[in-house]
Scaffold this motif. Structure first.
Motif, short mmCIF file in Angstrom:
data_model
loop_
_atom_site.label_atom_id
_atom_site.label_comp_id
_atom_site.label_asym_id
_atom_site.label_seq_id
_atom_site.Cartn_x
_atom_site.Cartn_y
_atom_site.Cartn_z
N PHE A 115 3.40 -3.81 -5.09
CA PHE A 115 4.05 -5.11 -5.26
C PHE A 115 3.41 -6.13 -4.30
CE2 PHE A 115 7.31 -8.33 -4.66
CZ PHE A 115 7.70 -8.56 -5.98
N ASN A 171 4.93 -0.91 3.79
CA ASN A 171 4.18 0.23 4.28
C ASN A 171 3.37 -0.15 5.53
OD1 ASN A 171 1.11 1.53 3.76
ND2 ASN A 171 2.82 2.95 3.83
N SER A 224 0.14 -2.07 4.62
CA SER A 224 0.36 -3.46 4.19
C SER A 224 0.50 -4.34 5.42
CB SER A 224 1.63 -3.57 3.35
OG SER A 224 1.76 -2.50 2.46
N ILE A 248 10.70 -4.59 3.56
CA ILE A 248 10.23 -3.22 3.80
C ILE A 248 8.80 -3.15 3.32
CG2 ILE A 248 10.56 -0.75 3.43
CD1 ILE A 248 13.36 -1.21 2.69
N ARG A 261 0.81 -1.22 0.00
CA ARG A 261 0.00 0.00 0.00
C ARG A 261 0.84 1.27 0.00
NH1 ARG A 261 -3.62 -3.23 -1.60
NH2 ARG A 261 -5.21 -4.01 -0.18
N GLY A 262 2.18 1.12 -0.09
CA GLY A 262 3.05 2.29 -0.06
C GLY A 262 3.10 3.03 -1.39
N GLY A 263 2.71 2.35 -2.47
CA GLY A 263 2.72 3.04 -3.75
C GLY A 263 2.91 2.12 -4.94
N CYS A 284 15.00 6.51 -9.55
CA CYS A 284 13.85 6.10 -8.74
C CYS A 284 12.60 6.85 -9.17
CB CYS A 284 14.13 6.28 -7.24
SG CYS A 284 13.78 7.93 -6.60
N ASP A 312 6.91 6.77 6.61
CA ASP A 312 7.39 8.11 6.28
C ASP A 312 6.25 8.97 5.71
OD1 ASP A 312 9.66 9.79 6.44
OD2 ASP A 312 9.76 9.80 4.27
N ASN A 316 7.70 1.15 6.75
CA ASN A 316 7.83 2.48 6.15
C ASN A 316 6.64 3.34 6.60
OD1 ASN A 316 8.09 4.71 4.52
ND2 ASN A 316 8.62 3.53 2.67
N TYR A 350 11.20 13.94 1.79
CA TYR A 350 10.23 13.10 1.08
C TYR A 350 10.91 11.84 0.53
CZ TYR A 350 6.69 11.68 -2.31
OH TYR A 350 5.76 10.96 -3.02
N LYS A 388 7.10 -10.72 -1.79
CA LYS A 388 8.26 -10.04 -1.17
C LYS A 388 8.71 -10.84 0.05
CE LYS A 388 8.18 -5.43 -0.93
NZ LYS A 388 7.92 -4.05 -0.46
N GLY A 430 11.21 8.33 2.12
CA GLY A 430 10.15 7.33 2.03
C GLY A 430 10.46 6.28 0.97
N GLU A 431 11.35 6.61 0.06
CA GLU A 431 11.79 5.62 -0.94
C GLU A 431 12.59 4.58 -0.18
OE1 GLU A 431 13.87 3.37 -3.77
OE2 GLU A 431 14.88 4.61 -2.28
N GLU A 432 12.29 3.31 -0.45
CA GLU A 432 12.77 2.26 0.47
C GLU A 432 14.28 2.21 0.68
OE1 GLU A 432 10.93 -1.22 -1.10
OE2 GLU A 432 12.28 -1.38 -2.81
N LEU A 457 10.89 9.16 -7.85
CA LEU A 457 10.71 10.60 -7.62
C LEU A 457 10.92 11.35 -8.93
CD1 LEU A 457 10.16 13.09 -6.02
CD2 LEU A 457 12.37 12.94 -4.95
#
Ligand SMILES: Cc1cc2nc3c(=O)[nH]c(=O)nc-3n(C[C@H](O)[C@H](O)[C@H](O)COP(=O)(O)O)c2cc1C
Ligand code: SF4
Length: 519
Positions: free
Chosen positions: A158, A308, A311, A306, A153-155, A487, A182, A180, A268, A163, A271-273, A489
């Protein structure tokens, strides 16, 4: 029996006077010689009704809101403690249509339980998932999570079970579970709500993840702007440990798992793993090149899951009710429910958990009630600052990972930010580039340099300078960022920019023919 009322201690409720209301009720009860317990909960997520006060009655909780200090005497005179009638009365909280129409699975206890009480969590079915997990063991846990169809649910969406399986299959050694928290996306607050309103569900989810992959240590990385969430998690971790639910031999089993809370570094990109892992290790939050995946070489060079907050907080219900139960909700490859966060210029903003498949139009018009300003909705940004802007013509898009991707959008963390017809979409496109320039970790050129050039280009277009030529350059730049960034961003910043340009060309002073020339 003494009476009991519930008032949220959630940040959203505190912002509108939750603390003052609790103190004023305490004083009023004292003055009137009433024996009333005040339980501080998380929020139900109906933010336009906060501070919401709920009174325990035999048929359920009766709600009043939004309550101001000046309303308290009137409420007590009206017999609020017996569920008496008052202009702020909302009836049984569970019957408020906004709440009743939801399918609350991840958020089933949020706003109900006392987030500081392990006993209360258990009394509401908490730790049943862990009980099952201990009974069935690692392989069966992973099987269940895979079968549930739960996606991150982080984005990125996956599959969570896959995982976990990857980490489980690495040779036995020190492994980690990293949560995560963040939560930097615009208009999102679901992670915060869970941590402040039902922190034990996250601890339980992380513990189950630990058993599944053979990890004995976990970290929750919480953004520093969330002091209340940090406090709530720290208290809950301590109580879980005191209650034997963290540490050696959790819940009397053969498994060990402990965890700690870490405050984020205020960027920001943290928040990227991989950037988060750098930050957790005490370094500057800079993105790592992949491969290797964190599942193989993660925190301190060890295999790491890692996930969210949402998740992990969904895992207990998956383990309690089974993967098949969870996957029964949703559409296509988007299984289960999504805690959608309605924000921006919207009448009814808050947390709306529902099965995947609801359309954007239903969410904005029916659930959200349109704009707060009362003006027509012009655009909606879904998925945070890297998400596309959707015009009304695309409001038939169902909330589904693939359906959004097919329309050059993303669901991200489920944030929906609404804008009325006063929005300047060229300004929003400029903001996307500027945001990327400010937040870029600086590791790769398309993002670091491209975002600054992007700001300049939008400025030139807005100023009417060589519009047709600059539109071509802007599109070219967007493609370079999209395909050349390390990445998401830099890679996704083109989505808000290009969607603003495609759907709202008039705001750029760009006639359609210029846009067509740019294609
Ligand atoms: C710039 C950037 C910021 C991100 N911020 C977050 C965040 O705040 N929270 C989060 O869970 N994932 C965030 N992600 C996604 C994570 O990299 C990662 O995919 C996620 O934590 C994995 O967990 P999940 O599979 O449970 O979604 C971000 C990604 C990028 C590129
Ligand atoms: S895209 Fe931006 S944030 Fe991501 S690695 Fe490159 S410079 Fe860093």
């Amino acid at each position: 029996m003494s009476a009991r009322i519930y008032i949220a201690r959630d940040s959203g409720a505190l912002c509108v006077g939750g603390e003052e209301i609790a103190a004023a009720f305490r004083k009023a009860f004292e003055k009137r010689g009433l024996d009333v317990e005040i339980v501080r909960t998380g929020s139900r997520g109906l933010y336009w009704l906060e501070p919401l006060v709920e009174v325990a009655r035999y048929k359920g909780r009766v709600a009043y809101g939004p309550v101001h200090v000046g309303d308290i005497d009137g409420l007590l005179d009206a017999g609020m403690l017996d569920g008496g009638k008052h202009r702020l009365g909302l009836g049984l909280v569970e019957d408020i249509p906004w709440l009743k129409n939801q399918t609350r699975l991840t958020f089933k206890n949020c706003g109900i339980v006392d987030p500081r009480s392990l006993e209360d969590y258990k009394a509401h079915g908490g730790y049943k998932g862990l009980e099952t997990a201990i009974e069935v063991g690692p392989e069966a846990i992973i099987e269940e999570v895979v079968n549930s169809g739960l996606r991150g649910r982080g984005g990125a969406g996956f599959p969570t079970g896959i995982k976990w399986r990857t980490v489980a299959q690495t040779p036995p050694q020190q492994k980690y579970i990293v949560c995560n928290a963040d939560e930097g996306d615009s208009g999102t607050f679901a992670d915060r709500m869970i941590m402040e309103g039902d922190p034990f569900v996250l601890i339980e989810g992380m513990t189950i993840a630990g058993i599944a992959v053979g990890a004995t240590r976990g970290y929750v990385y919480i953004r520093s702007e969330y002091p209340n969430a940090i406090e709530a998690m720290e208290i809950a971790v301590r109580r879980a440990r005191e209650g034997g639910m963290l540490g050696k031999g959790i819940a009397g089993s053969k498994y060990d798992f402990d965890m700690e809370v870490r405050a984020g570094a205020g960027a920001y990109v943290c928040g990227e793993e991989t950037s988060l892992l750098e930050s957790l290790e005490g370094k500057r939050g800079e993105v790592r090149a992949k491969p290797p995946l964190p599942a193989h070489i993660g925190l301190f060079g060890k295999p790491t899951v890692i996930n969210n907050v949402l998740s992990l907080a969904t895992v207990p219900i998956v383990m309690t009710k089974g993967g098949a139960f969870y996957s029964d909700f949703g559409m296509g490859k988007s299984r289960g429910t999504m805690p959608i966060q309605l924000a921006g210029n919207i009448k009814h903003g808050g947390l709306y958990e529902t099965a995947f498949g609801i359309t954007l139009g239903e969410l904005v018009d029916k659930v959200g009630g349109g704009t707060r300003s009362g003006r027509p909705v012009r655009a909606v940004q879904v998925g945070g600052p890297l998400g596309a802007y959707f015009p009304r013509e695309l409001f038939d898009t169902p909330f589904d990972y693939e359906a959004f991707a097919a329309r050059d959008g993303l669901i991200g963390h489920g944030g929906v930010v609404v804008f009325d017809d006063t929005v300047d979409m060229a300004k929003q496109a400029r903001f996307a580039m500027e945001f990327c320039a400010i937040e870029s970790c600086g590791k790769c050129t398309p993002c670091r340099i491209g975002s600054t050039r992007g700001v300049e280009l939008v400025d030139k277009i807005k100023a009417g300078q060589d519009v047709a030529e600059n539109l071509i350059v802007l599109e070219d730049l967007c493609n370079t960022m999209k395909f050349g960034s390390l990445c998401a961003l830099g890679g996704f910043t083109p989505y808000p920019v290009m969607s603003a340009l495609t759907h709202f060309p008039e705001d750029f002073g760009a006639p359609r023919k210029c846009l067509e020339a740019a294609k």
